[in-house]
Every structure is written in structure tokens, then in C-alpha cells.
Design a protein around this motif. Structure first.
Motif, mmCIF file in Angstrom:
data_model
loop_
_atom_site.group_PDB
_atom_site.id
_atom_site.type_symbol
_atom_site.label_atom_id
_atom_site.label_comp_id
_atom_site.label_asym_id
_atom_site.label_seq_id
_atom_site.Cartn_x
_atom_site.Cartn_y
_atom_site.Cartn_z
ATOM 1 N N GLU A 1 -0.569 1.686 41.633
ATOM 2 C CA GLU A 1 -1.778 1.188 40.963
ATOM 3 C C GLU A 1 -2.674 0.380 41.889
ATOM 4 O O GLU A 1 -3.889 0.376 41.729
ATOM 5 N N SER A 2 -2.073 -0.291 42.857
ATOM 6 C CA SER A 2 -2.868 -1.171 43.722
ATOM 7 C C SER A 2 -3.864 -0.423 44.604
ATOM 8 O O SER A 2 -4.832 -1.022 45.078
ATOM 9 N N ASP B 1 -8.152 3.572 37.875
ATOM 10 C CA ASP B 1 -7.015 3.006 37.151
ATOM 11 C C ASP B 1 -6.595 3.929 36.015
ATOM 12 O O ASP B 1 -5.408 4.145 35.786
ATOM 13 N N VAL B 2 -7.588 4.430 35.290
ATOM 14 C CA VAL B 2 -7.314 5.186 34.068
ATOM 15 C C VAL B 2 -8.256 6.389 33.989
ATOM 16 O O VAL B 2 -9.444 6.268 34.275
ATOM 17 N N VAL C 1 -4.140 9.873 39.208
ATOM 18 C CA VAL C 1 -4.567 8.676 38.475
ATOM 19 C C VAL C 1 -3.359 8.117 37.690
ATOM 20 O O VAL C 1 -2.709 8.857 36.957
ATOM 21 N N PRO C 2 -3.052 6.827 37.848
ATOM 22 C CA PRO C 2 -1.806 6.274 37.281
ATOM 23 C C PRO C 2 -1.683 6.405 35.767
ATOM 24 O O PRO C 2 -0.601 6.641 35.260
ATOM 25 N N ARG D 1 1.544 8.569 34.968
ATOM 26 C CA ARG D 1 1.738 9.565 36.040
ATOM 27 C C ARG D 1 3.067 9.380 36.761
ATOM 28 O O ARG D 1 3.777 10.355 37.042
ATOM 29 N N ALA D 2 3.430 8.136 37.070
ATOM 30 C CA ALA D 2 4.615 7.903 37.898
ATOM 31 C C ALA D 2 5.900 8.309 37.189
ATOM 32 O O ALA D 2 6.772 8.950 37.776
#
Ligand code: ATP
Ligand code: MG
Length: 443
Positions: A338-339, A344-345, A396-397, A417-418
Motif C-alpha cells: 500500500e505504501s 489506493d483503491v 491496486v491494493p 489484491r494481496a
């Protein structure tokens, strides 16, 4: 950002020229375009990631007390003649003549230029310590540019240079950078192991390469398997004594193949791992090498001219983009921590043109932006399958999927996503998730 107005030239096919995952995925996700061997243009998505990585590097350098400057890319040959490196540097240096037939070069590194700044302005030991850094494009005419941005000819580097009155205070500068590097790479979700590296004629223990593990890495490394369970996050404050922290990390065996000597390695063979890795940073104390050659002295406490003790500290900012992808991807594409994620979304409208779907997507998108999130709204007319593929590819996370089935029941799908986890929730709950981005779990 609305995808319909964005420039995201994704590729469906795997580009033939790419030998490793990160290069393949960067091309497929439309992040970069090769302009010539080892030289790339950064397209909007790639530049977003590069900028975020650069910003993390900058924040940690600032916190460690280094001061940002910006030195030019083009340098005068004279300074390099003074240091003696103009002839030594060899073919990696891009040499240029200006219209007055003066020898210039595109900077491969900045020891000479920064030493010139120091000797011009530093007068006394009271002006020390000083650490100057910049984040600037470098050019090195590498013999074998390859693996995309991993070994480019033009690449973005953060390089810092410390100036101290003696070796002991130079060690403090070194330790600050050591800790700053731990913090920097940990923020990017990386385990970057500090490995004892070559110090050249200067000797001593103050040279570490920070290396992330990857089968495709160019460096051979040997290390204690303890590293695999070592928590790289350190919350130490720079005002504390940093030596014990540095010692606690450096006491765990880790050496590059140049330095590893099987006959002089005191850990059990069953604990020793041999792997490949990618060098993402290098910190190095080189004493008075440049200050001696270029007469960079200040007045010491005893009133006598004293040569500056220097160290240099590099981070491969553009290489990190590839390095992070090597460390974090799957068969569907990139999985950005995310960093450093470009967005972000992503809000994915599977029914563009449908009034209810459009207005819900708009609301989520606008509210997310108002909450300070980097939002991507997929308002394109691509098929649902193609949309899902693209979003997974660009990594994208968090993804919020607004589709016909859920709409009927006032539900959206939220995908992480992860973990690959997907859950249905109300648009309000999804909004809350956007606003906190990752701070709440979807279990
Ligand atoms: P390498 O052994 O990989 O050539 P180096 O020892 O030449 O690296 P430094 O001069 O210490 O590297 O540069 C600092 C950092 O810049 C390196 O740790 C690496 O992350 C990055 N870097 C060096 N060369 C390149 C390159 N050709 N392309 C991308 N990044 C690079
Ligand atoms: Mg090199």
C-alpha cells in the motif's frame, strides 16, 4: 483518476524482450516504455509509483538529518581530473564535449561535485557534521543493460554524502544512514539485508550493501537463515545511541560473494544460506579519499587544517520499482504494497451506462478522493472480464466492484489484491473501508 481519461497502455501479450517478471509486468502494465537500450520513459502509472518510492526515500533521509539539494546532471571534467577518476572511470562514463570544446560528462555519481561544494563553504569543524543528498538521474553506460529498470543506463538514484571531522563522527553518520535504510526499505514492505561489502583499499567494516532476495538477482549472497525471520522494522529514534541497533543487525552473518570466505565463516553450514539478491542500496565510508585529492579541509579544534572524512550512501530509486515487483507479484500481475501503490483503491463499474451503477461509483469515487485517497474509477466500456484482469495486473491494493447482481441487493464486492479475499458489503461499509484504507480487515 477516471480510467476513461487516463493513459494506461496495457499489453495483453507478454513482451518477448522481457526476461524477468518485473520487467514483463512493468511493460504489460503500461508503466514504462523503452526509448533505447537501458533508457526508459516513465508513463503515468509508472511515474506514480516512482514518485511514491522517491518520497519515502526523501522522508527517511530528512528524518535522519540529511539535507536535500539538487546537483546538476552534467558535470565538468575538471573536477574528475582533480580527483583522478576521469581516466579511471572508463567506458561507463558518458563523455560529452560542449560547443567550446570543453570536456563535460553526464554524472554517473557525485562525489566530486559534492566535495567541491563542501570545500567552498565549509570552513571549520563547527560547520560539521553535514550530510547532503539529492535524488537525481544518473547515467552509466553499462556493458549489459538488462532486466528493464533493474540495470538501466539512465536511472534514478538517491545519493547522500556525509562530511565529518574524524572517523569516529563519520561512524555516527554511517549509523544514521544504516538505520534510515532499514526504515526506508521496511516501509516499502521489503526485507533488505545489510551485507558486508568490499571496502577497497580503505579497509574496515563500514561498507554495507542492502540486498533483497530474488532468484533473478545479480548478486550472489551468503547469510544466516535467521535473517528470514528477522523483523526489519526498527522504531529507534535518531537521538538514541544507534550503535547497539546497528550491531544487533550486523552481528547476524550476511556477506556478498565478494566478501564471503567459507574458511572464515563461523556459522554452522546448516544455518548458512546461499541465494541471489538485488542490491537496492549501498552505504560506504571512504575516509579522506576525495578530500585529500581535492584539498577539502576545514579548521580542526586544534586550529589546523583537517581533511574531511566522507561517506556516500546510494539508493537505487528506479531499481526499487522493479525490485518491489520481483518481491511481490503473482500470475495475475503486480501486488503493490500500500505504501507505494499507484492508487489506493479502484472502483470498478461493471455496468457503465446504468444509472444506479454510475451514481454509486461516482459517489464512492468522489468520497474517497475527499477522504484523501488516491482513487481510480474504472468507468471504461471494457468487458467485465477485461476490467478485472487489468486491475489485478496493475496491482491496486483494494478494489470495489459494482456489478448488476450486488446492485439489486444494495451490495458491492470488495477485493483485497494481496490476500485475494473478496467479501460483499454495503456501499457504506465499503466507503468506510476506503476512508481507512486497509485499517479495517475484511475477514
Ligand atoms: P551494481 O553493483 O548493481 O552495478 P553499484 O555498486 O555500481 O551497483 P552504486 O554506485 O553503489 O552501485 O549505486 C547506488 C545504487 O544505485 C545501487 O545500490 C543500485 O541500487 C543503484 N544502481 C546502480 N547501478 C544501477 C543501474 N545501472 N540501474 C539501476 N540502478 C542502479
Ligand atoms: Mg555498477
Amino acid at each position: 483518476m477516471r480510467l476513461s481519461q487516463y493513459f494506461l497502455p496495457v499489453l495483453k501479450e507478454n513482451p518477448k524482450e522481457a526476461q524477468i517478471a518485473s520487467h514483463r509486468l512493468m511493460l504489460r502494465a503500461g508503466m514504462i516504455q523503452q526509448s533505447s537500450a537501458g533508457i526508459y520513459s516513465w508513463l503515468p502509472l509508472g511515474l506514480r509509483v516512482l514518485n511514491r518510492i522517491e518520497q519515502i526515500v526523501r522522508e527517511e533521509q530528512d528524518r535522519a538529518g540529511a539535507l536535500e539539494i539538487k546537483m546538476a546532471t552534467i558535470q565538468a571534467a575538471e573536477l574528475w581530473q582533480e580527483s583522478g577518476r576521469y581516466d579511471d572511470y572508463g567506458l561507463e562514463m558518458l563523455r560529452i564535449k560542449d560547443r567550446h570544446d570543453r570536456d563535460m560528462l553526464y554524472g554517473p555519481t557525485n562525489e566530486e561535485v559534492v566535495t567541491d561544494i563542501a570545500r567552498t563553504h565549509l570552513r571549520s569543524y563547527k560547520n560539521l557534521p553535514l550530510n547532503l543528498y539529492h535524488i537525481q538521474w544518473k547515467f552509466r553506460d553499462e556493458v549489459r543493460p538488462r532486466f528493464g529498470v533493474m540495470r538501466g543506463r539512465e536511472f534514478l538514484m538517491k545519493d547522500a554524502y556525509s562530511f565529518d571531522i574524524d572517523k569516529e563522527s563519520a561512524r555516527h553518520a554511517y549509523n544514521r544512514m544504516f538505520v534510515a535504510y532499514l526504515k526506508t526499505f521496511a516501509r516499502m514492505g521489503l526485507t533488505a539485508i545489510p551485507m558486508v561489502a568490499d571496502t577497497g583499499p580503505i579497509g574496515g567494516d563500514m561498507s554495507h550493501e542492502f540486498i533483497i532476495l530474488a532468484d533473478t538477482g545479480e548478486s550472489g549472497v551468503f547469510f544466516d537463515k535467521k535473517w528470514l525471520d528477522t523483523d526489519m522494522v526498527t522504531d529507534i529514534d535518531y537521538s538514541d545511541d544507534l550503535q547497539p541497533v546497528v550491531d544487533s543487525f550486523t552481528s547476524i552473518y550476511a556477506k556478498t560473494d565478494e566478501k564471503h570466505d567459507p574458511d572464515n565463516c563461523d556459522i554452522a553450514p546448516s544455518d548458512l544460506l546461499e541465494r541471489r539478491g538485488i542490491e537496492v542500496g549501498h552505504i560506504f565510508y571512504f575516509g579522506t579519499k576525495y578530500s585529500e585529492a581535492m584539498s577539502a579541509t576545514v579548521q580542526g579544534a586544534d586550529g589546523k587544517p583537517t581533511e574531511l572524512h566522507m561517506g556516500s550512501y546510494g539508493i537505487g530509486v528506479s531499481r526499487l520499482v522493479g525490485g518491489i515487483i520481483e518481491a511481490s507479484h503473482d500470475e495475475d500481475g503486480i501486488i503493490w504494497p500500500e505504501s507505494v501503490a499507484p492508487f489506493d483503491v479502484a472502483v470498478i463499474n461493471l455496468k457503465p451506462g446504468d444509472e444506479a451503477a454510475d451514481s454509486l461509483c461516482e459517489a464512492l469515487y468522489e468520497k474517497g478522493m475527499a477522504a484523501g485517497r488516491d482513487m481510480l474509477l474504472d468507468d471504461s466500456n471494457d468487458s467485465p472480464g477485461a476490467k478485472m484482469k487489468t486491475i489485478s495486473l496493475i496491482g491496486v491494493p483494494w478494489q470495489i466492484i459494482v456489478g448488476p447482481r450486488g446492485l439489486k441487493n444494495d451490495l458491492v464486492e470488495v477485493k483485497h489484491r494481496a490476500s485475494g479475499k473478496t467479501v460483499e458489503m454495503s456501499p457504506d461499509a465499503a466507503l468506510q473501508l476506503i476512508e481507512t484504507s486497509g485499517a479495517i480487515s475484511i475477514d
